[in-house]
Design an enzyme around this catalytic site. Structure first.
Site, PDB file in Angstrom:
ATOM      1  N   ASP A 157       0.777 -42.662  19.288  1.00  0.00           N
ATOM      2  CA  ASP A 157      -0.104 -43.416  18.684  1.00  0.00           C
ATOM      3  C   ASP A 157      -0.765 -42.567  19.852  1.00  0.00           C
ATOM      4  OD1 ASP A 157      -2.844 -44.394  18.080  1.00  0.00           O
ATOM      5  OD2 ASP A 157      -2.175 -46.243  19.822  1.00  0.00           O
ATOM      6  N   ARG A 176      -7.940 -39.774  12.403  1.00  0.00           N
ATOM      7  CA  ARG A 176      -9.544 -40.434  11.493  1.00  0.00           C
ATOM      8  C   ARG A 176      -8.497 -41.366  10.493  1.00  0.00           C
ATOM      9  NH1 ARG A 176     -13.085 -42.529  14.575  1.00  0.00           N
ATOM     10  NH2 ARG A 176     -14.678 -41.264  14.877  1.00  0.00           N
TER      11      ARG A 176
END
Length: 1202
Positions: free
Chosen positions: A411, A816
């Site tokens: 992440d 996204r």
């Protein structure tokens, strides 16, 4: 088609809406209770889930059966049960069955307890979450209840700083226009606030608890799903229908900020909520070695059965020959035929040889895993002292897999970055100021950095030259630059005591406004149409004529203001690519600013260009009229406004550029560099937008300036060309990638580094049966004619082509992406590359990815983080990953592999002599060794040296492991334990047992010792001693890291052999139980005879010399090991230190824009409509009882971001 009125949100007209099946009625629990749905066979459950969640795997009833079911997925446990069942038949039993059941029970209990402890932790976490307090409307008033009591259709009151307990429709709040600010840090790690707004009708009508209690609206929407960023539905109330979208929804897990009170209608509860839908299931993870061991157990068992069968058949033939030759002994055989004897011998040999897969190996295995996990927990190098957080191995059975990772999926926000922005540099009128320019931090502390009591205590940016230039106030460009920073933004301000607290929609905005404040241009207050700032102590109020909002296409925002003198000015900030092409002229200052942007980009800072212009009254009047007309259009409103903004933002004068650092966590670039050298590929999967993700990619050295970036259009072309040229999608990604690119750019080197950057939408297109290719109509028609492939097969082929292409690149960034897409990407790499994967994240949106990867790592630090709860390992910083993998992971893999290798070796070396003895004992299942030797061989005599190797073995130190990350490749290539290594170990063990047995047999055949030693018992002791010493010598030769414990373990093995031989072979023991202690004084008789000792020594030499020879051969003429190559490389060229600066200078013609701005669209509209501004008190439509804790507002407001 008429658009809905944006103010009221009411859909007029009779347009048919999509047929959604999820219907929620406010304040009507009975309605929802009546619906059921099937979930298995004919069983049903409630359609509308309760809000209690359960992430634990077991309960009090299911633990035992479910855990045993999982444990018996291990082939070894099935094998052990099979052997125990055989031992229950007295005719073929060699040991009482309960002696084998006890160690198996111990093994199952140890593993069961480990699973139980993990699950108890999950139960406690569930209980804490389900017991959180909340206020639910019950009757006509709100009552404090627990989260688990919430049902779909309930109305819940939330207060500031509380978490949202379920997915809810926002009905109203204490803020103007029922705005609501939420922080999603617990979902995606982002601390900047997002706004949500209630429908105007509920904002105006639901003004008291009585009106809430009588509210009977009906929400019709889509079924529960995992799409975090989308929601479609309608609210029907009082005969009108109102459209709902994600801007009206508060998601479970968000935190209410800057909003005193809000009210919501529960739409999805518990496991139906979007975040829980994204969490995925708990998967039982098995390591690569575990899976291989299962296959080896099957292979060994089959070999054992074949060996037993051969020996049994031989015993049948031998029995027949014996009976024919010695007919006078027929009375002994009258009850058994040769066939019966062969049958019983088959099972006898099966039991006798069954200890080739010893239970003690699996028990020792668990102990080694546990201790290696403790080493991770105790490592002070991975202890984060600032927050008192140690590393934590939450799973104890995956350590060796840490040494085999090929892909890391990370992440971005909160994992690679701190999500803290710091204003570092700026270029104004051709001069660069800030850190590294040579004139910062020279003034004594407290020499006028702050201009009033509004200043901050902590200042990252400090430049005396700029401070003095600001104080002189003689440079109009500098004045306009700072004025722009103080005026052109959507920041809100709140006064707390004597300090101003800025609350911004993005951390970038806050950093810019704070920098202006520290340089004397202080943003003080804002109303719907004015901004008040203090310029070097003088208060000035500007009238805001228009705000030209930011969006991802425009990449800029502007504000049109009238200053106190009446002059109209436009202030614009945005990406260099859009600002530079809108300038009036390009003089020396503009060219210098472009060079400065180059320099900022090299330093991986996030840049914005600032520009302004003066606007005449006539021009403004005409533009304002057209702007008003466009803003009330029902069709194409956004497009017309964009055209007007474009007109106004022309002929700008460049003021300068700013450079902001998105602070990485400590050591991130160095860690990624080391991991890349260890042949580990790092992919970044983020929900953030592309520019921000790319900027972080450069900052953390994942992307470099010599890389070619492949974006979506190029990827589509590559996949299309590849499909056409091969008429299928098999083949390597390297060929796929370079073949296409060499056609496009012949000069491109075939060794050029490449990176892929894609979005979640594009990923969906790729994975939905090749949507990217379907868009090329001609191609797809041709494919349809040529190939009659099923859509599933096409989808799989497209997936494989994409994965091949992505894995051939040096870096991959996916922006996204939803939590489910993150897990899908991990799954694709596991499926098509058969690679070992690791996922690391810190938020609830990373949970699914963490569960899907072979190893899941959670970044700890925030209380109750869901990522840590579901992870296998918890670390405080991303940089600790290098030590976890390159040191602990590699060592654990090395230790486990050596442990397995030597456990199998010592088992074969010691126990295969049983097979050779059968050839000399009439193929009966007569054991060669004393029963006690067989029982204690794997537990006491040889276990400890192998155990010390499994716990402490190192080939190089921790420091060298980090210096030479290339050593990590050994684990990725399965070099230390594979089928070839197992085969060599098997042959080595067999040769050792052959030498030990036949040397002793040769020595005992023709002569006997001086003490008449030549009997069966002495022979057994001689073979046993030879095999044992040969095994210990082999372990001594192969131990690379000697400690006091290693010496102790080898010594203990020899002493225990002597001790137990004395105890089990004493005359006293024989007298007490002759059947159990059947070798009286055998060792003392044999091992005190010099002849026997010489035989043992000869066996030891014969077994050791080949091992020494092989080692010598490898050292002298064998292929160079990786360690030797690395040492050679270290002598030739020292490793360059990791820098944060680009190695390849760029010219301005090929400049990479380092623009990145995490702002979202919509905030300017809130300000200009006055939605986010309080008018000196609570909103007039809200009487006291509904908002008991609403405090009077100050002249400025609460708005997005802490």
């Amino acid at each position: 088609m008429a658009a809905p009125d944006p103010a009221s949100g009411c859909l007029h007209g009779k347009k048919r809406l999509p047929a959604f099946t999820w219907e929620v009625r406010a304040n009507d629990r009975n309605y929802h209770m009546q619906f059921k749905k099937k979930f298995a066979f004919c069983l049903t459950k409630k359609k509308y889930a309760g809000n209690a969640i359960k992430t634990a795997k077991y309960n009090i009833f299911t633990f035992l059966p479910l855990n045993l079911y999982e444990q018996f997925h291990r082939m070894a446990n099935v094998y052990f049960v099979f052997v125990i069942l055989l031992q229950t038949f007295p005719e073929i039993s060699t040991l009482p069955w309960y002696t084998l059941l006890f160690p198996l029970s111990c093994l199952l209990t140890i593993r069961g307890l480990r699973d139980l402890i993990d699950d108890i932790g999950r139960h406690q976490s569930d209980r804490n979450i389900n017991s959180r307090p909340c206020e639910i409307l019950s009757g006509k008033s709100f009552r404090w209840q627990k989260w688990r009591d919430i049902c779909v259709g309930d109305i819940v009151r939330l207060r500031k700083e509380s978490f949202v307990p379920a997915d809810m429709l926002l009905l109203c709040s204490s803020e103007p226009s029922s705005l609501c600010y939420v922080e999603t840090a617990d979902i995606d790690g982002e601390t900047n606030l997002k706004f949500r707004q209630a429908l105007l009708v509920t904002h105006q009508e639901l003004v008291s608890e009585e009106s809430m209690a009588t509210f009977d609206g009906r929400v019709t929407c889509e079924e529960p799903n995992s799409r975090m960023h989308s929601f479609t539905g309608t609210l029907a109330w009082r005969g009108e229908t109102y459209p709902l979208d994600s801007e009206r929804i508060l998601l479970r897990g968000c935190k209410l900020r800057n909003t005193d009170v809000c009210y919501g209608l529960v739409i999805y509860a518990g496991f139906d909520s979007k975040i829980m839908r994204n969490c995925g299931k708990i998967k039982r993870k098995k390591t690569k070695l575990d899976r291989m061991m299962d296959r080896l157990v099957i292979i060994i068992f089959l070999v054992l059965l074949v060996t037993s069968l051969c020996l049994a058949v031989a015993s049948g033939f031998w029995a027949r020959m014996f009976q024919e030759k010695h007919s006078y002994l027929s009375a002994l055989y009258k009850h058994t035929t040769p066939a019966q004897q062969a049958f019983f011998n088959f099972w006898g040999f099966t039991i006798l040889l069954s200890i080739i897969i010893p239970m003690s190996m699996y028990i020792t295995f668990e102990f080694i895993y546990l201790v290696n996990s403790c080493f991770i927990n105790w490592d002070l190098e991975m202890y984060y002292a600032d927050k008192d957080i140690p590393a934590k191995a939450r799973s104890t059975s995956l350590n060796d897999q840490l040494g085999q990772i090929e892909y890391i999926f990370s992440d971005k926000t909160g994992t690679l970055t701190q999500n803290v922005m710091s204003f570092k540099k700026c270029c104004i009128n051709g001069t660069i100021y800030g850190t590294g320019t040579g004139h910062e931090n020279k003034q004594p502390p407290g020499s006028g950095l702050t201009w009033s009591h509004h200043g901050e205590k902590k200042v990252d940016f400090c430049d005396t030259t700029l401070l003095e230039a600001t104080r002189r106030d003689s440079d109009p460009v500098l004045r306009e630059f700072l004025r722009l920073l103080a005026l052109c933004h959507t920041v809100m301000v709140e006064e707390k005591g004597d300090r101003l607290v800025y609350q911004a929609a993005s951390p970038d905005e806050e950093a810019l406004v704070s920098a202006a404040r520290n340089l004397g241009y202080v943003f003080l207050a804002r109303t719907q149409d004015t901004i008040t700032i203090s310029e070097l102590g003088k208060k000035r109020t500007y009238k805001v004529l228009a705000m030209l909002d930011f969006n991802s296409d425009r990449k800029r925002m502007s504000v049109l203001v009238r200053d106190p003198q009446g002059t109209i000015r436009l202030y614009t900030k945005g990406a260099d690519t859009v600002i530079l092409e809108r300038l009036q002229r390009r003089g020396p200052n503009e060219i210098f600013t472009e060079m400065a942007l180059d320099r900022f980009a090299e330093e991986t800072l996030r840049t914005l260009c600032l520009a302004s212009k003066e606007v005449s009254e006539v021009e403004y009047s005409e533009w304002s009229r057209r702007h008003h007309e466009a803003s009330i259009l029902l069709q194409d409103r956004a497009r017309e406004l964009d055209k007007l903004y474009e007109e106004m933002e022309q002929n700008l004068q460049l003021l300068g550029a700013t450079a902001i650092e998105d602070k990485l966590q400590d050591g991130v670039p160095e860690t990624i560099q080391l991991l890349k050298l260890g042949n580990i590929k790092v992919w970044v999967l983020t929900g953030d937008k592309q520019e921000t993700a790319m900027n972080i990619g450069y900052a953390c050295k994942l992307l470099t300036d010599d890389m070619e970036i492949l974006e979506e259009k190029e990827i589509s072309e590559i996949l299309e060309v590849y499909w056409v040229s091969n008429n299928n999608l098999s083949g390597s990604g390297e060929a796929l990638c370079s073949g296409h690119l060499s056609q496009q750019r012949p000069e491109a080197s075939c060794h050029k580094k490449r990176a892929i950057i894609i979005s979640g939408d594009f990923l969906d297109k790729i994975l939905q049966t090749g949507e990217v290719l379907k868009e090329k109509g001609r191609l797809w028609r041709r494919l349809a004619c040529c190939r009659a492939t099923g859509s599933q097969e096409q989808s799989s082929l497209v997936e494989k082509a994409f994965v091949d292409l992505a894995t051939a690149c040096q870096a991959v960034i996916c922006c996204r992406v939803t939590p489910k897409q993150k897990a899908l990407i991990v799954q694709l790499v596991k499926k098509h590359k058969k690679a070992i994967t690791l996922a690391i994240g810190d938020g609830a949106n990373d949970v699914n990815m963490i569960k899907t990867a072979d190893i899941g790592v959670g970044i700890s630090g925030l209380e109750g983080m869901q990522a840590v709860q579901c992870s296998d390992y918890a670390l405080a910083q991303f940089s600790y990953l290098q030590r976890l993998l390159l040191v602990h992971g590699r060592w654990a893999y090395l230790r486990i592999c050596k442990f397995l290798r030597y456990f199998f070796y010592k088992t074969f070396a010691g126990l295969m002599a049983q097979v050779w003895f059968a050839f000399h004992s009439g193929f009966t299942a007569q054991p060669l060794y004393e029963g006690w030797f067989l029982a204690l061989y794997n537990i006491f005599y040889t276990a400890y040296p192998v155990l010390s190797m499994g716990l402490l073995e190192q080939d190089v130190s921790a420091k060298k492991s980090l210096e030479f990350p290339e050593l990590y490749v050994i684990g990725q290539q399965d070099e230390l334990f594979n089928y070839r290594v197992f085969g060599v170990t098997l042959l080595h063990g067999v040769s050792t047992s052959l030498a030990s047995f036949y040397i002793a047999l040769w020595a005992f055949e023709d002569r006997i010792g001086s003490k008449a030693v030549g009997d069966y018992e002495s022979f057994a002791v001689t073979v046993a001693t030879s095999a044992l010493l040969s095994v210990l010598m082999e372990i001594i030769l192969d131990t690379k890291f000697w400690t006091a414990l290693s010496f102790l373990m080898v010594t203990a093995s020899l002493l225990l052999f002597c001790l137990f031989s004395f105890l089990t072979q004493s005359i006293d023991a024989f007298r007490i139980a002759p059947a159990i202690f059947s070798f009286p004084d055998a060792s003392r008789n044999a091992l005190t005879d010099p002849y026997v000792l010489l035989v043992v020594l000869l066996s030891l030499v014969v077994n050791t010399v080949p091992s020494l020879t092989v080692r010598l051969y490898r050292t002298i003429v064998g292929k160079t090991t990786i360690q030797q190559k690395i040492r050679l490389k270290a002598r030739q060229e020292p490793e360059p230190s990791v820098e944060l600066r680009a190695h390849v200078p760029r010219s301005s013609f090929h400049r990479r824009s380092s623009y990145a701005f995490s702002h979202e669209e919509g905030y300017a509209g809130l300000i200009t409509r006055g939605d986010s501004l309080r008018s000196g008190g609570t909103r007039s439509t809200t009487p006291g009882p509904l908002h008991p804790e609403t405090t009077p507002a100050l002249s400025s407001l609460p708005s997005p971001s802490a």
